[in-house]
Motif scaffolding. Structure first.
Motif, short mmCIF file in Angstrom:
data_model
loop_
_atom_site.label_atom_id
_atom_site.label_comp_id
_atom_site.label_asym_id
_atom_site.label_seq_id
_atom_site.Cartn_x
_atom_site.Cartn_y
_atom_site.Cartn_z
N LYS A 1 0.56 -4.05 3.18
CA LYS A 1 -0.81 -3.78 3.65
C LYS A 1 -1.00 -4.45 5.01
O LYS A 1 -0.64 -5.62 5.17
CB LYS A 1 -1.77 -4.37 2.60
CG LYS A 1 -3.22 -4.09 2.82
CD LYS A 1 -3.98 -4.59 1.60
CE LYS A 1 -5.42 -4.80 1.87
NZ LYS A 1 -6.15 -5.30 0.70
N PRO A 2 -1.55 -3.74 6.00
CA PRO A 2 -1.72 -4.38 7.32
C PRO A 2 -2.87 -5.39 7.33
O PRO A 2 -3.72 -5.37 6.43
CB PRO A 2 -2.04 -3.19 8.23
CG PRO A 2 -2.61 -2.14 7.34
CD PRO A 2 -2.04 -2.35 5.98
N MET B 1 0.85 -1.20 0.00
CA MET B 1 0.00 0.00 0.00
C MET B 1 0.88 1.24 0.00
O MET B 1 2.03 1.21 0.43
CB MET B 1 -0.90 0.01 1.25
CG MET B 1 -0.14 0.20 2.55
SD MET B 1 -1.23 0.68 3.91
CE MET B 1 -0.07 0.81 5.26
N LYS B 2 0.29 2.35 -0.46
CA LYS B 2 1.03 3.63 -0.45
C LYS B 2 0.79 4.35 0.89
O LYS B 2 -0.32 4.34 1.41
CB LYS B 2 0.52 4.53 -1.58
CG LYS B 2 1.00 4.13 -2.95
CD LYS B 2 0.69 5.24 -3.95
CE LYS B 2 1.28 4.94 -5.31
NZ LYS B 2 0.99 3.59 -5.80
N THR B 3 1.86 4.98 1.39
CA THR B 3 1.73 5.81 2.59
C THR B 3 2.46 7.13 2.32
O THR B 3 3.37 7.17 1.49
CB THR B 3 2.39 5.16 3.84
OG1 THR B 3 3.75 4.89 3.52
CG2 THR B 3 1.70 3.87 4.23
N VAL C 1 -5.56 1.17 7.09
CA VAL C 1 -5.18 1.28 8.50
C VAL C 1 -6.04 0.33 9.33
O VAL C 1 -7.20 0.07 8.98
CB VAL C 1 -5.33 2.77 8.95
CG1 VAL C 1 -6.77 3.15 9.17
CG2 VAL C 1 -4.49 3.07 10.14
N CYS C 2 -5.45 -0.24 10.38
CA CYS C 2 -6.21 -1.10 11.30
C CYS C 2 -6.66 -0.25 12.49
O CYS C 2 -5.87 0.50 13.05
CB CYS C 2 -5.35 -2.24 11.80
SG CYS C 2 -4.97 -3.43 10.51
N ASN D 1 -6.88 13.47 -0.37
CA ASN D 1 -7.61 12.32 -0.89
C ASN D 1 -6.67 11.14 -1.09
O ASN D 1 -5.66 11.25 -1.77
CB ASN D 1 -8.28 12.70 -2.22
CG ASN D 1 -9.45 13.62 -1.99
OD1 ASN D 1 -10.31 13.34 -1.15
ND2 ASN D 1 -9.48 14.74 -2.68
N ILE D 2 -7.03 10.04 -0.48
CA ILE D 2 -6.16 8.86 -0.52
C ILE D 2 -6.70 7.87 -1.56
O ILE D 2 -5.95 7.29 -2.34
CB ILE D 2 -6.11 8.16 0.87
CG1 ILE D 2 -5.65 9.14 1.96
CG2 ILE D 2 -5.27 6.91 0.83
CD1 ILE D 2 -4.19 9.49 1.96
#
Ligand SMILES: NC(=O)c1ccc[n+]([C@@H]2O[C@H](COP(=O)([O-])OP(=O)(O)OC[C@H]3O[C@@H](n4cnc5c(N)ncnc54)[C@H](OP(=O)(O)O)[C@@H]3O)[C@@H](O)[C@H]2O)c1
Length: 332
Positions: free
Chosen positions: A22-23, A1-3, A120-121, A329-330
């Motif tokens: 990715k979590p 995933m992108k952060t 996100v978790c 915006n994600i």
């Protein structure tokens, strides 16, 4: 995933896109695919924390030390900022009963951060709940922090219909929500903010708005039941002139000096002084959601930026030009 990450403290340019695994949601967690997040006071302070001295920090030295250890001494310990989010639940842990995949949610992480990411978790009992049905993803992404703080802090003042309330810092996240909540409680509301945002604060329901750089509200002759100073920029001597004898000086940011005043007011000093901390609870978030759906609280978005322009979003937030909230915006 992108952060969006920062690996050193500094100017907005420290923010950059990175890939991370990715979590996976734990047994009591939900995995949220984030659609949008916000740029708020906490993000800017955390990104720049090395340059913030104890004197510049709006809280007592102990709080500065806690923040220093939480954010990281020399470099950020959590490289992903972002305390507010809106998104969709993608999967849930085996013990989760309150959410299901596909639920639209919004929430607030507090100082833990981590919302500048595609996933996100979140603990199912954290500060997360169903997204307000009448808000876009962008509006919901910036609807939690300021309103959750304001609703909790203003509860301590128990505003009554007909009272006069002054909100200092009325154009910011907490202040803008406080103006709307105080109006809803039936108060007549005045505000203090920067010159560029006088009309914005009026549009939220304030009757009179003072420019802190050019005007001194205490020279106006008005007497308030409540003065709520979000940034703790006023002095007690200034506020005392403008509070009714039974009035309350409520501070969301304070130093030892204001804590000592609060102690004195617990022994009967008038007007009363209260330094207060809001926990950022799920109950308050649900109350905020209900008020948004009832049309009481607005979540005005000024500008939206794509994930790739996070540095630009922070630069704009610090430019002094903003009128409302800044969204990153994600998704999509
Ligand atoms: N007690 C708690 O539980 C709690 C929780 C979270 C945060 N906080 C504290 O709340 C503060 C952040 O609030 P926020 O997120 O609402 O910040 P924000 O969005 O950055 O807004 C800051 C507000 O203060 C105004 N302001 C700036 N300088 C001022 C001055 N010299 N005099 C009067 N007003 C001034 C700004 O006006 P313009 O932008 O129009 O210039 C704006 O309205 C921090 O100090 C933080 O430590 C407390």
């Amino acid at each position: 995933m992108k952060t969006i990450e920062y690996t050193s403290y500094g100017a907005p340019e420290v923010l950059h896109l990175t890939e991370r695994p990715k979590p996976v949601a734990g047994d009591n967690e939900i995995l949220v695919k984030i659609n949008a997040t916000a740029v708020n006071y906490g993000d800017l302070a955390a990104r720049n924390f090395k340059a913030i001295s104890p004197a510049q920090f709006n809280m007592p030295l102990l709080f500065w030390l806690i923040a220093k250890f939480t954010f990281g001494l020399q470099k950020p310990s959590n490289p992903v900022l972002g305390s507010e989010f809106s998104g969709l639940v993608e999967s849930v842990g085996k013990n989760v009963t309150q959410f299901k995949p596909g639920d639209a949610v919004f929430g607030y992480f507090g100082q833990n951060m981590g919302a500048y990411a595609q996933y996100v978790c979140v603990p199912q009992d954290g500060c997360v709940t169903r997204k307000p049905a009448n808000l876009s993803d962008a509006e919901a992404a910036c609807a939690s922090y300021g309103a959750v703080m304001a609703i909790n802090l203003l509860q301590k003042a128990a505003i009554q219909p007909g009272q006069k309330v002054l909100i200092i810092g009325a154009s910011g996240s907490i202040g803008a929500a406080a103006v709307q909540l105080a109006r809803f409680a039936g108060a007549s509301v005045s505000g203090v903010c920067g010159a560029q945002r006088l009309e914005y604060v009026k549009s939220l329901g304030a009757e009179k708005v003072f420019d802190y750089a050019r005007e001194d509200f205490s020279q106006d002759g008005a007497a308030y039941d409540l003065i709520f100073d979000v940034l703790g920029k006023t002095s007690f001597a200034q506020v005392k002139k403008s509070l009714k004898p039974g009035g309350l000086y409520l501070l969301a940011s304070f130093k030892l000096k204001q804590l000592l005043l609060m102690l004195r007011s617990s022994f009967g000093m008038k007007p009363r002084v209260m330094c207060a901390i809001a926990p950022g609870s799920r109950e308050d978030l649900i109350a905020v959601r209900d008020l948004i759906e009832a049309g009481v609280l607005k979540s005005p978005v000024d500008k939206q930026f794509p994930m790739q322009q996070a540095a630009e979003a922070h630069r704009y937030a610090e430019s002094g030009l903003k009128q409302g909230n800044i969204v990153i915006n994600i998704g999509g």
